[in-house]
Design a protein around this motif. Structure first.
Motif, mmCIF file in Angstrom:
data_model
loop_
_atom_site.group_PDB
_atom_site.id
_atom_site.type_symbol
_atom_site.label_atom_id
_atom_site.label_comp_id
_atom_site.label_asym_id
_atom_site.label_seq_id
_atom_site.Cartn_x
_atom_site.Cartn_y
_atom_site.Cartn_z
ATOM 1 N N VAL A 1 54.539 -40.979 36.503
ATOM 2 C CA VAL A 1 56.005 -40.474 36.973
ATOM 3 C C VAL A 1 55.973 -39.041 36.621
ATOM 4 O O VAL A 1 56.276 -38.071 37.582
ATOM 5 C CB VAL A 1 57.099 -41.093 36.360
ATOM 6 N N ALA A 2 55.491 -38.743 35.315
ATOM 7 C CA ALA A 2 55.300 -37.168 34.866
ATOM 8 C C ALA A 2 54.539 -36.346 35.855
ATOM 9 O O ALA A 2 54.897 -35.062 36.352
ATOM 10 C CB ALA A 2 54.831 -37.150 33.732
ATOM 11 N N GLN A 3 53.334 -37.104 36.231
ATOM 12 C CA GLN A 3 52.384 -36.233 37.132
ATOM 13 C C GLN A 3 53.233 -35.769 38.614
ATOM 14 O O GLN A 3 53.192 -34.829 39.117
ATOM 15 C CB GLN A 3 51.242 -36.960 37.325
ATOM 16 N N GLU A 4 53.716 -36.992 39.104
ATOM 17 C CA GLU A 4 54.494 -36.706 40.338
ATOM 18 C C GLU A 4 55.627 -35.640 40.331
ATOM 19 O O GLU A 4 55.875 -34.993 41.210
ATOM 20 C CB GLU A 4 54.899 -37.939 40.854
ATOM 21 N N VAL A 5 56.443 -35.614 39.484
ATOM 22 C CA VAL A 5 57.480 -34.912 38.995
ATOM 23 C C VAL A 5 56.928 -33.320 39.196
ATOM 24 O O VAL A 5 57.502 -32.508 39.666
ATOM 25 C CB VAL A 5 58.465 -35.269 37.958
ATOM 26 N N CYS A 6 56.069 -33.191 38.040
ATOM 27 C CA CYS A 6 55.364 -31.904 37.923
ATOM 28 C C CYS A 6 55.175 -31.232 39.198
ATOM 29 O O CYS A 6 55.156 -30.152 39.522
ATOM 30 C CB CYS A 6 54.391 -31.918 37.104
ATOM 31 N N GLN A 7 54.368 -32.049 40.085
ATOM 32 C CA GLN A 7 53.775 -31.815 41.299
ATOM 33 C C GLN A 7 55.035 -31.415 42.418
ATOM 34 O O GLN A 7 54.956 -30.146 42.914
ATOM 35 C CB GLN A 7 53.053 -32.702 42.010
ATOM 36 N N GLN A 8 56.008 -32.245 42.409
ATOM 37 C CA GLN A 8 57.153 -32.041 43.232
ATOM 38 C C GLN A 8 57.844 -30.448 42.801
ATOM 39 O O GLN A 8 58.316 -29.984 43.834
ATOM 40 C CB GLN A 8 58.357 -32.992 43.082
ATOM 41 N N HIS A 9 58.082 -30.343 41.717
ATOM 42 C CA HIS A 9 58.692 -29.086 41.183
ATOM 43 C C HIS A 9 57.729 -27.953 41.203
ATOM 44 O O HIS A 9 58.377 -26.617 41.077
ATOM 45 C CB HIS A 9 59.485 -29.166 39.908
ATOM 46 N N GLY A 10 56.445 -28.049 40.960
ATOM 47 C CA GLY A 10 55.578 -26.957 40.535
ATOM 48 C C GLY A 10 55.455 -26.639 39.180
ATOM 49 O O GLY A 10 56.432 -26.636 38.628
ATOM 50 N N ALA A 11 54.222 -26.801 38.697
ATOM 51 C CA ALA A 11 53.902 -26.862 37.319
ATOM 52 C C ALA A 11 53.968 -25.468 36.776
ATOM 53 O O ALA A 11 52.964 -24.804 36.499
ATOM 54 C CB ALA A 11 52.575 -27.648 37.282
ATOM 55 N N THR A 12 55.089 -25.108 36.706
ATOM 56 C CA THR A 12 55.538 -23.681 35.911
ATOM 57 C C THR A 12 56.513 -23.893 34.815
ATOM 58 O O THR A 12 57.311 -24.816 34.950
ATOM 59 C CB THR A 12 55.643 -22.729 37.087
ATOM 60 N N ARG A 13 56.330 -22.922 33.942
ATOM 61 C CA ARG A 13 57.046 -23.183 32.835
ATOM 62 C C ARG A 13 58.573 -23.105 32.969
ATOM 63 O O ARG A 13 59.246 -23.869 32.419
ATOM 64 C CB ARG A 13 56.799 -21.889 32.103
ATOM 65 N N ASP A 14 58.990 -22.064 34.060
ATOM 66 C CA ASP A 14 60.459 -22.252 34.145
ATOM 67 C C ASP A 14 61.185 -23.560 34.897
ATOM 68 O O ASP A 14 62.069 -23.539 35.122
ATOM 69 C CB ASP A 14 60.987 -21.096 35.093
ATOM 70 N N GLU A 15 60.010 -24.517 35.242
ATOM 71 C CA GLU A 15 60.516 -25.593 35.754
ATOM 72 C C GLU A 15 60.436 -26.644 34.731
ATOM 73 O O GLU A 15 60.791 -27.874 35.090
ATOM 74 C CB GLU A 15 59.569 -26.076 36.979
ATOM 75 N N LEU A 16 60.315 -26.252 33.438
ATOM 76 C CA LEU A 16 60.235 -27.312 32.544
ATOM 77 C C LEU A 16 61.525 -28.187 32.311
ATOM 78 O O LEU A 16 61.614 -29.549 32.447
ATOM 79 C CB LEU A 16 59.906 -26.749 31.059
ATOM 80 N N ILE A 17 62.621 -27.589 32.305
ATOM 81 C CA ILE A 17 63.897 -28.322 32.119
ATOM 82 C C ILE A 17 64.286 -29.168 33.169
ATOM 83 O O ILE A 17 64.580 -30.458 33.273
ATOM 84 C CB ILE A 17 65.079 -27.614 31.528
ATOM 85 N N PRO A 18 64.365 -28.826 34.644
ATOM 86 C CA PRO A 18 64.333 -29.643 35.601
ATOM 87 C C PRO A 18 63.539 -30.676 35.732
ATOM 88 O O PRO A 18 63.757 -31.916 35.964
ATOM 89 C CB PRO A 18 64.200 -28.666 36.947
ATOM 90 N N ILE A 19 62.244 -30.538 35.358
ATOM 91 C CA ILE A 19 61.134 -31.787 35.257
ATOM 92 C C ILE A 19 61.652 -32.489 34.264
ATOM 93 O O ILE A 19 61.597 -33.791 34.517
ATOM 94 C CB ILE A 19 59.585 -31.069 34.930
ATOM 95 N N LEU A 20 62.052 -32.218 33.100
ATOM 96 C CA LEU A 20 62.454 -33.223 32.016
ATOM 97 C C LEU A 20 63.816 -33.918 32.544
ATOM 98 O O LEU A 20 63.859 -35.080 32.189
ATOM 99 C CB LEU A 20 62.715 -32.360 30.757
ATOM 100 N N SER A 21 64.449 -33.275 33.282
ATOM 101 C CA SER A 21 65.854 -34.046 33.678
ATOM 102 C C SER A 21 65.443 -34.993 34.540
ATOM 103 O O SER A 21 65.869 -35.926 34.505
ATOM 104 C CB SER A 21 66.820 -32.976 34.175
#
Lengths: 433, 159
Positions: B14-34
């Motif tokens: 799930v973590a992998q999928e979500v990171c790919q959806q958002h784009g694996a950049t630092r400023d996406e960290l909180i949207p990814i965690l949410s």
């Protein structure tokens, strides 16, 4: 009798917030057209500055001066941020605007971007405001489809894009530098200021941060002129203010009036008087970081300067309490809030709030001493003088206020083990832990 | 595996999928965690580990953000999470009585999860519905003007 004057909330309940056509029919995007077809960025900054608009997040910093700072700071990339992390207890004015009239914020952010030279905007909406996020995202899509957002806005050379960023539950992210840290993907811990965001903001670039209600005044000011706006309100605080009123009154909700209304007028006119069986004891104004107002200050006109007389307007939250509220119990709840929401970065706030709450718990249990009161005063002073940001600096306000205005009631808990309101555990009832 | 935890391979996936959806950049960290928190109910250690790999940032920084925000949890929680608003407006408008009744009915204190894994009880700061307090939030559903005698009816809706 005080009458409402609606600027920020003028379209609430009148338009369908999901239809851009409705917004356009009610003067929507007129201000943006006026700006892009006949005003220079400096003209826009000048109008906002002359209007006397001050920041509605609570601190009241002159908006035009902030816009001027950002516009004059050189930078390859600048940003506009709308602060919609509305978390001050008792405050929901920004939610009403985002849910009921999102396009006014989209339009104001574009105008702000043009004025300060920014091409990218962010809106940071608290995570708990799901409907606000949905409505605002929808408004952005519509604005883009209709040529108000994106490249060559209204066929001009100006480009602007807006991103929606959701919070994840943290009161401190309403502090502008904590908010910026959070957008950058970090803990929401405030930076040391200066430097201010106007020069070193998001990704260290010049950044304009404005509250939702502040921005909600912008399009009307552009349309109607600085003089029109400046004539509303009080000499120090131009314009209107959206207040939220609740607690032991007959009618709870929001209202928008010219600056300068007193608490008594707010309770009588918009709260429809005290609830049956309730006698006014105190009001908590401006949210947790505001002030506790006793009856003898009911007639102070509220604006950004009324804190000098002991009444903080802040975010405009008015919690009206009656004889059943105990000041020790209320202070306990308020200090618990600051203890929970302190980010923990600086010691006075992290430790001070916990100590103050522990002492208040003791007083509420009937084991307080007179020395505790000296310690509470000291903690309040240290919080104010030594904390890094506004959260810690204002966290001691309830301590100061209960000891200034309600000292005999606090002392009764210690000397005669008596809670006059019959709330604290010593009176035989359990207390909120 | 204890009740309520997520299998480590699923957490990583799930973590992998979500990171790919958002784009694996630092400023996406909180949207990814949410997003992961929403999908899995909490943030398993393996998910944090995977985010660290994907975003190329130290694990300590991922945990530091994950543990900061109140809408994120690093611990497994019950099937339903009840959040009671403990801020002053709700407190003054009858919240204290609701809170006492809620703890009594669930036989839980703040932060606890019931043995059958049905409930996690938490307190929250102001939710911005103050003209209609007291307020409780069950999962994504908000209940306004709550009185102690309405609680059993509300709780019965969640199995």
């Amino acid at each position: 009798m005080i009458a409402e004057q609606r600027i920020v909330t003028e379209r609430l309940g009148i338009i369908d917030p999901q239809k851009i056509e409705d917004y356009i029919d009610h003067h929507g995007y007129e201000a943006l057209r006026k700006v892009l077809t006949g005003m220079s960025p400096a003209d826009v900054v000048d109008v906002i500055e002359r209007s006397g608009l001050r920041g509605r997040g609570g601190a009241g910093f002159p908006t035009g001066i902030k816009w001027k700072y950002v516009s004059k700071t050189p930078g390859d990339q600048k940003y506009v941020i709308c602060n919609a992390d509305e978390s001050e207890p008792g405050t929901f004015k920004d939610r009403l605007v985002l849910e009921g009239d999102p396009h006014t914020i989209v339009e104001a952010m574009i105008i702000a971007g043009y004025a300060v030279g920014a091409s990218v905007g962010y809106i940071y909406i608290r995570g708990e405001y799901g409907l606000s996020q949905k409505r605002f995202s929808h408004a952005i899509r519509q604005a883009r489809q209709n040529g108000y957002l994106g490249e060559h806005i209204l066929k001009s050379d100006f480009n602007f894009e807006i991103h929606v960023h959701s919070g994840a539950g943290a009161y401190i992210c309403g502090e502008e530098t904590a908010l910026i840290e959070s957008i950058e993907g970090k803990r929401g811990e405030p930076r040391t200021r200066p430097p201010y965001p106007t020069t070193n903001g998001l990704w260290n670039m010049p950044t304009l941060v404005n509250n939702v209600e502040t921005l909600a005044n912008v399009t009307a000011i552009i349309r109607n002129g600085a003089e029109w706006y400046h004539a509303i309100g009080t000499p120090s605080s131009a314009g209107t203010k959206v207040f939220t009123i609740f607690g032991k009154v007959n009618s709870r909700g929001f209202f928008e009036v010219p600056m300068g209304i007193s608490l008594r007028q707010a309770i009588d006119t918009f709260g429809k008087g005290m609830a049956s069986g309730s006698t006014f004891k105190l009001a908590q104004t401006g949210g947790s970081s505001g002030s506790l107002v006793p009856p003898d200050l009911l007639d102070i006109p509220m604006d950004f300067d009324s804190f000098k007389a002991g009444v903080v307007m802040g975010s405009g939250a008015l919690l009206i309490c009656d004889q059943n509220t105990c000041v020790v119990d209320l202070a306990r709840v308020l200090l618990n809030f600051f203890r929970v929401e302190s980010c923990g970065k600086c010691n006075p706030c992290r430790i001070g709030n916990m100590r103050a709450q522990t002492i208040l718990n003791g007083i509420a249990q009937g084991i307080g001493t007179m020395k505790d009161l000296e310690n509470l005063e000291m903690i309040g002073r240290y919080l104010y003088e030594m904390s890094n940001c506004g959260l810690g600096q204002t966290a001691g306000s309830p301590l100061r206020d209960i000891l200034t205005h309600f000292r005999p009631e606090v002392e009764a808990h210690i000397i005669s083990k008596d809670c006059l309101a019959g709330v604290c555990a010593m009176s035989g009832q359990p207390a909120l832990v | 595996m204890t009740v309520g935890t997520i299998a480590s391979d699923k957490a990583r996936q799930v973590a992998q999928e979500v990171c790919q959806q958002h784009g694996a950049t630092r400023d996406e960290l909180i949207p990814i965690l949410s997003d992961i928190n929403r999908q899995l109910g909490y943030l398993p250690a393996e998910a944090l580990d995977e985010i660290s790999t994907q975003l190329k940032i130290p694990k300590s920084q991922v945990l530091s953000a994950a543990s900061f925000y109140s809408m994120l949890s690093t611990q497994p929680r019950g099937r339903h999470v009840i959040k009671f608003c403990e801020s002053a407006p709700c407190h003054v408008q009858g919240g204290r009585e609701v809170w006492l009744a809620l703890q009594d009915q669930l036989q839980l204190k703040s932060g606890e999860t019931s043995p059958d894994d049905r409930w996690t009880l938490e307190t929250t700061s102001c939710l911005g519905q103050c003209a209609d307090g007291p307020v409780i939030l069950v999962d994504e559903d908000i209940y306004l003007n709550v009185t102690p005698d309405q609680l059993s009816g509300i709780l019965a809706k969640y199995k």
